[in-house]
Motif scaffolding. Sequence first.
Motif: not given
Length: 475
Positions: A242-243, A322-323, A327-330
């Motif tokens: 997720g990072y 994918p993970d 998070p990057m878009i948000s």
Amino acid sequence: MSATLATLLSELEPTWSIEVIERLDAVARESSDAWNNAGTGHAALCELNYTPERPDGSIDIAKAVRINEQFSLSAELWDHLIGTGRLPGDDFRTPVPHMTFVQGERDVDYLRRRHAALTAHPRFAGMEFSDDPATIAEWAPLIMAGRTPGPVAATRAPDGMDVDFGALTRHLLDDLGGRGTRVSTGQEVRDLRRGPDGGWQLLIQDRAAGSVRVLNARFVFVGAGGGALRLLQRSGIREIRGYGGFPIAGQFLRTRNPDLVGAHHAKVYGKAAVGSPPMSVPHLDARAVGGQNALLFGPYAGWSMKFLKHGSWGDLLRTIRPDNIWPMISVGLKNVGLLRYLITEVLAGRRRRIASLREYLPTARDGDWELITAGQRVQVIKPVRGGGVLEFGTELVTAADGSIAGLLGASPGASTAASAMVDLLGRCFPERFAGWRPRLRAMMPSLADEGAEGAVDADRPSADPDLDLEPVDRG
């Protein structure tokens, strides 16, 4: 970071085998290089973003106190290493007063309240405040020369430091090399995976010869600056999922004009423009690098897909997984102001850069200043419930079993390296940490005594990953 960790481990466990792997042909050529950072010994003496104003008008100094404590640990470690002969001397740091300068009635009032809050704490008792233009002109003549009359104020901390982190890093690694640590330059970690014994197998390529070797390690620290995210992703540890990272390039204006350099002996931090991110705080710094003095002003933000100054244009794309896509878009959706700021900075020309310099040095002449490219920052995008958040500090990521750790992020930089690496020791070697504590306290007497992580709050902002290095315990 890596040189600091290797130094601590060599003191704590002198029989352990350590290898430092550097992808460039020489060490300290990325963020640690003196001209790739501003050299500020970050002790929260001048940085306004460490002392936010609460809704009720009071000033929160908790972060400033914490960062000051962390810088003190680094200073104590350096003093210890000098005293024991592990560092050849004190040439890497120069006393330079740290100042904060603001304009306008509202900011003058804020700075007055900030000074009152900080000087109530013993760590900041020596900080001076003035709203008298004549006094400020004595502290920093260039700041006031030619300035239009109006409300101004400044604080001054005479015990500030300018630090040549490149020289410090080279000294540390020279010492380590002389004590048996293997310092391998021109070597790049291409992959790493779990070994059959639960340790790690690193695939290392000689960048000049093209040959490849495998290194077996019981513990790996990924202190590779902007390259840390991809290596941690390649390791496959659950904790890195997720990072993401958002690269921001940096530039400074620099002058070596002896008349200017001789008239300004301070690091003067201002206030970021409304809506601008913390990394945009303008500052006019006296620098001492390699026996030569200069003035530095900036930073000016740019954008590049590189994660390292000596990296690849494909760095950003290679870290998208994918993970971490959501998070990057948000983060992008929630930080439109940052994107607007970066676009404005990228499009800014020479005239605008000089105009921003003149806000702090009204008599500045264009011809005295050259534009230099600084190090590459990679801001951490941290996964949270429902998306991601952009972190302006740093993130220490450790595997559950403590066999691998890495440092991501930015400010307050290498100034807090000792604290960050004590934190790492507590997380990755909990079974040994209690036995190490007396030795650590002998090196850093003010090291806190509570908790397995020593001096560091788990939520603390820590240091910039200043080295493209991975010290590896092969013992």
